[in-house]
Scaffold this motif. Structure first.
Motif, PDB file in Angstrom:
ATOM      1  N   LYS A 232     -28.015  11.016  32.143  1.00  0.00           N
ATOM      2  CA  LYS A 232     -27.486   9.654  32.011  1.00  0.00           C
ATOM      3  C   LYS A 232     -25.977   9.632  31.749  1.00  0.00           C
ATOM      4  O   LYS A 232     -25.467   8.732  31.071  1.00  0.00           O
ATOM      5  CB  LYS A 232     -28.236   8.892  30.915  1.00  0.00           C
ATOM      6  N   PHE A 233     -25.270  10.598  32.308  1.00  0.00           N
ATOM      7  CA  PHE A 233     -23.821  10.669  32.107  1.00  0.00           C
ATOM      8  C   PHE A 233     -23.110   9.503  32.806  1.00  0.00           C
ATOM      9  O   PHE A 233     -22.145   8.934  32.286  1.00  0.00           O
ATOM     10  CB  PHE A 233     -23.287  11.999  32.652  1.00  0.00           C
ATOM     11  N   ILE A 234     -23.583   9.149  34.008  1.00  0.00           N
ATOM     12  CA  ILE A 234     -22.990   8.044  34.757  1.00  0.00           C
ATOM     13  C   ILE A 234     -23.674   6.747  34.328  1.00  0.00           C
ATOM     14  O   ILE A 234     -24.882   6.583  34.495  1.00  0.00           O
ATOM     15  CB  ILE A 234     -23.160   8.235  36.279  1.00  0.00           C
ATOM     16  N   THR A 235     -22.889   5.839  33.762  1.00  0.00           N
ATOM     17  CA  THR A 235     -23.426   4.571  33.262  1.00  0.00           C
ATOM     18  C   THR A 235     -22.994   3.427  34.169  1.00  0.00           C
ATOM     19  O   THR A 235     -22.154   3.585  35.056  1.00  0.00           O
ATOM     20  CB  THR A 235     -22.947   4.317  31.826  1.00  0.00           C
ATOM     21  N   CYS A 236     -23.563   2.243  33.938  1.00  0.00           N
ATOM     22  CA  CYS A 236     -23.345   1.130  34.860  1.00  0.00           C
ATOM     23  C   CYS A 236     -21.883   0.707  34.915  1.00  0.00           C
ATOM     24  O   CYS A 236     -21.411   0.235  35.959  1.00  0.00           O
ATOM     25  CB  CYS A 236     -24.241  -0.051  34.490  1.00  0.00           C
ATOM     26  N   ASP A 237     -21.130   0.877  33.837  1.00  0.00           N
ATOM     27  CA  ASP A 237     -19.724   0.479  33.839  1.00  0.00           C
ATOM     28  C   ASP A 237     -18.849   1.435  34.653  1.00  0.00           C
ATOM     29  O   ASP A 237     -17.659   1.166  34.855  1.00  0.00           O
ATOM     30  CB  ASP A 237     -19.198   0.390  32.409  1.00  0.00           C
ATOM     31  N   MET A 238     -19.428   2.542  35.129  1.00  0.00           N
ATOM     32  CA  MET A 238     -18.694   3.516  35.932  1.00  0.00           C
ATOM     33  C   MET A 238     -18.976   3.345  37.427  1.00  0.00           C
ATOM     34  O   MET A 238     -18.471   4.121  38.240  1.00  0.00           O
ATOM     35  CB  MET A 238     -19.064   4.943  35.506  1.00  0.00           C
ATOM     36  N   VAL A 239     -19.765   2.348  37.791  1.00  0.00           N
ATOM     37  CA  VAL A 239     -20.211   2.200  39.179  1.00  0.00           C
ATOM     38  C   VAL A 239     -19.706   0.890  39.766  1.00  0.00           C
ATOM     39  O   VAL A 239     -19.866  -0.181  39.177  1.00  0.00           O
ATOM     40  CB  VAL A 239     -21.754   2.255  39.268  1.00  0.00           C
ATOM     41  N   LYS A 240     -19.117   0.983  40.932  1.00  0.00           N
ATOM     42  CA  LYS A 240     -18.646  -0.185  41.672  1.00  0.00           C
ATOM     43  C   LYS A 240     -19.839  -0.990  42.184  1.00  0.00           C
ATOM     44  O   LYS A 240     -20.780  -0.414  42.740  1.00  0.00           O
ATOM     45  CB  LYS A 240     -17.793   0.306  42.854  1.00  0.00           C
ATOM     46  N   PRO A 241     -19.860  -2.305  42.005  1.00  0.00           N
ATOM     47  CA  PRO A 241     -20.972  -3.100  42.525  1.00  0.00           C
ATOM     48  C   PRO A 241     -21.163  -2.881  44.028  1.00  0.00           C
ATOM     49  O   PRO A 241     -20.202  -2.887  44.798  1.00  0.00           O
ATOM     50  CB  PRO A 241     -20.541  -4.545  42.229  1.00  0.00           C
ATOM     51  N   GLY A 242     -22.405  -2.641  44.428  1.00  0.00           N
ATOM     52  CA  GLY A 242     -22.723  -2.417  45.822  1.00  0.00           C
ATOM     53  C   GLY A 242     -22.569  -0.986  46.291  1.00  0.00           C
ATOM     54  O   GLY A 242     -22.845  -0.682  47.464  1.00  0.00           O
ATOM     55  N   ALA A 243     -22.158  -0.090  45.407  1.00  0.00           N
ATOM     56  CA  ALA A 243     -21.951   1.306  45.793  1.00  0.00           C
ATOM     57  C   ALA A 243     -23.274   2.001  46.092  1.00  0.00           C
ATOM     58  O   ALA A 243     -24.334   1.641  45.563  1.00  0.00           O
ATOM     59  CB  ALA A 243     -21.217   2.057  44.693  1.00  0.00           C
ATOM     60  N   VAL A 244     -23.198   3.028  46.942  1.00  0.00           N
ATOM     61  CA  VAL A 244     -24.326   3.930  47.181  1.00  0.00           C
ATOM     62  C   VAL A 244     -24.238   5.026  46.119  1.00  0.00           C
ATOM     63  O   VAL A 244     -23.212   5.715  46.025  1.00  0.00           O
ATOM     64  CB  VAL A 244     -24.281   4.532  48.586  1.00  0.00           C
ATOM     65  N   VAL A 245     -25.291   5.193  45.324  1.00  0.00           N
ATOM     66  CA  VAL A 245     -25.291   6.155  44.222  1.00  0.00           C
ATOM     67  C   VAL A 245     -26.368   7.204  44.479  1.00  0.00           C
ATOM     68  O   VAL A 245     -27.555   6.879  44.602  1.00  0.00           O
ATOM     69  CB  VAL A 245     -25.552   5.456  42.867  1.00  0.00           C
TER      70      VAL A 245
ATOM     71  N   ASP B 133     -27.745   6.731  34.723  1.00  0.00           N
ATOM     72  CA  ASP B 133     -28.626   5.828  33.986  1.00  0.00           C
ATOM     73  C   ASP B 133     -29.238   4.852  34.990  1.00  0.00           C
ATOM     74  O   ASP B 133     -28.705   3.774  35.244  1.00  0.00           O
ATOM     75  CB  ASP B 133     -27.827   5.091  32.909  1.00  0.00           C
ATOM     76  N   PHE B 134     -30.360   5.257  35.574  1.00  0.00           N
ATOM     77  CA  PHE B 134     -30.957   4.519  36.685  1.00  0.00           C
ATOM     78  C   PHE B 134     -31.246   3.064  36.318  1.00  0.00           C
ATOM     79  O   PHE B 134     -30.962   2.148  37.091  1.00  0.00           O
ATOM     80  CB  PHE B 134     -32.245   5.215  37.122  1.00  0.00           C
ATOM     81  N   GLU B 135     -31.808   2.844  35.141  1.00  0.00           N
ATOM     82  CA  GLU B 135     -32.263   1.499  34.759  1.00  0.00           C
ATOM     83  C   GLU B 135     -31.119   0.491  34.762  1.00  0.00           C
ATOM     84  O   GLU B 135     -31.296  -0.659  35.178  1.00  0.00           O
ATOM     85  CB  GLU B 135     -32.937   1.535  33.389  1.00  0.00           C
ATOM     86  N   CYS B 136     -29.948   0.905  34.289  1.00  0.00           N
ATOM     87  CA  CYS B 136     -28.849  -0.070  34.226  1.00  0.00           C
ATOM     88  C   CYS B 136     -28.053  -0.119  35.528  1.00  0.00           C
ATOM     89  O   CYS B 136     -27.512  -1.158  35.889  1.00  0.00           O
ATOM     90  CB  CYS B 136     -27.941   0.207  33.031  1.00  0.00           C
ATOM     91  N   ILE B 137     -28.009   0.981  36.262  1.00  0.00           N
ATOM     92  CA  ILE B 137     -27.194   1.017  37.477  1.00  0.00           C
ATOM     93  C   ILE B 137     -27.893   0.346  38.645  1.00  0.00           C
ATOM     94  O   ILE B 137     -27.252  -0.300  39.488  1.00  0.00           O
ATOM     95  CB  ILE B 137     -26.844   2.481  37.851  1.00  0.00           C
ATOM     96  N   CYS B 138     -29.216   0.451  38.713  1.00  0.00           N
ATOM     97  CA  CYS B 138     -29.941  -0.024  39.910  1.00  0.00           C
ATOM     98  C   CYS B 138     -29.767  -1.520  40.142  1.00  0.00           C
ATOM     99  O   CYS B 138     -29.909  -1.991  41.276  1.00  0.00           O
ATOM    100  CB  CYS B 138     -31.415   0.345  39.819  1.00  0.00           C
TER     101      CYS B 138
END
Length: 286
Positions: free
Chosen positions: A216-229, A246-251
């Protein structure tokens, strides 16, 4: 959000390979052969090897397992590799990593013939990958790229960020993403533990690949909306498997994402089967 189902995609690949092998085996008098070397009693490695053996059985690949004790010497391990190199029934050789302390895994990998190096770790195959030449690509990054292809998600002209610089995943994946082609041509940033403001680098990614080995190192605040993760991490925490994201918050904000488990893990094994079949075809002249 699009769920990138590696399990279902890997099953499709194995089904395709099974049909191909069924046609080739009677024509050439033998099935493809894959030798798997497991040294020691590491529980995770034992699971991985069993999964690979099951995949071989499903596809129609002859599996030649070699389970060696913890106290195996470097000399004995290299002697086994030499025998497998010379065995015409063996098309691919896989040394399950990690090996016990005291053994030099790099030296062993360099002893595997490049045309039997179905893991894609030999320096010759890594060099061919870097130069865009034919050869065996490491199975995990190859599985990532194949999953993108099967879902029609092209990074061409996009910003791709790879978190993790290992020779097994991050470094070869960054090369594949930057190579010319419909599923390459990305502008790639390879990040690692020394990258300043890592979170900001991740936020700029249209395609974000996590392969750092920290749950869970990568959290939702580190991901651009609409990005492919794409989450390559597999971490065991309290008898549960979780990824580097962190799948639950990023998805909820990602455009597409892989689950853990059921994402890149099955794709890695599918690419190993594909490499074994490619090695076989080269050896029998198919």
């Amino acid at each position: 959000m699009i769920l990138l189902d590696g399990k279902a995609t890997a099953q499709s690949i194995r089904t395709e390979l099974k049909a191909e092998v069924a046609g080739l085996t009677p024509r050439h008098g033998r099935a493809p052969g894959l030798a798997v070397i497991l040294v020691g009693e590491d529980p995770a490695s034992q699971v991985y090897v069993r999964n690979k053996e099951r995949a071989c059985a499903e596809v129609g690949i002859a599996s030649f397992p070699h389970r060696l004790p913890d106290d195996t010497t470097q000399q004995d391990l290299e002697a086994l590799i030499a025998r497998l190199n010379a065995d015409e029934a063996v098309d691919g050789i896989l040394l399950q990593l990690p090996v016990p302390k005291g053994l030099d895994s790099r030296r062993c990998l360099e002893r595997i013939r490049p045309d039997k190096d179905v893991d894609g770790f030999h320096p010759e195959n890594m060099g061919r990958l870097a130069q865009g030449l034919p050869g065996f690509a490491p199975c995990t990054p190859a599985g990532v790229m194949e999953l993108l292809r099967r879902y029609g998600l092209s990074p061409r002209g996009k910003r791709a960020v790879v978190v993790g610089r290992s020779n097994i995943v991050g470094r070869p994946l960054s090369i594949m993403l930057s190579q010319p082609g419909e599923y390459g041509d990305a502008t790639v940033t390879l990040c690692h533990s020394r990258t300043p403001d890592l979170a900001e680098q991740c936020r700029q990614a249209d395609f974000l690949f996590a392969a750092i080995g920290r749950p869970k190192f990568i959290t939702c605040d580190m991901v651009k909306p609409g990005a492919v993760v794409v989450d390559v991490g597999i971490n065991r925490v309290d008898d549960c498997l979780m990824g580097d994201c962190d799948f639950e918050c990023i998805c909820s904000s990602a455009g597409a994402m892989t689950p853990v488990p059921g994402g890149i893990g099955p794709m890695t094994i599918a690419m190993l089967m594909q490499n074994a079949v490619l090695a076989y075809k080269a050896h029998v002249g198919a």
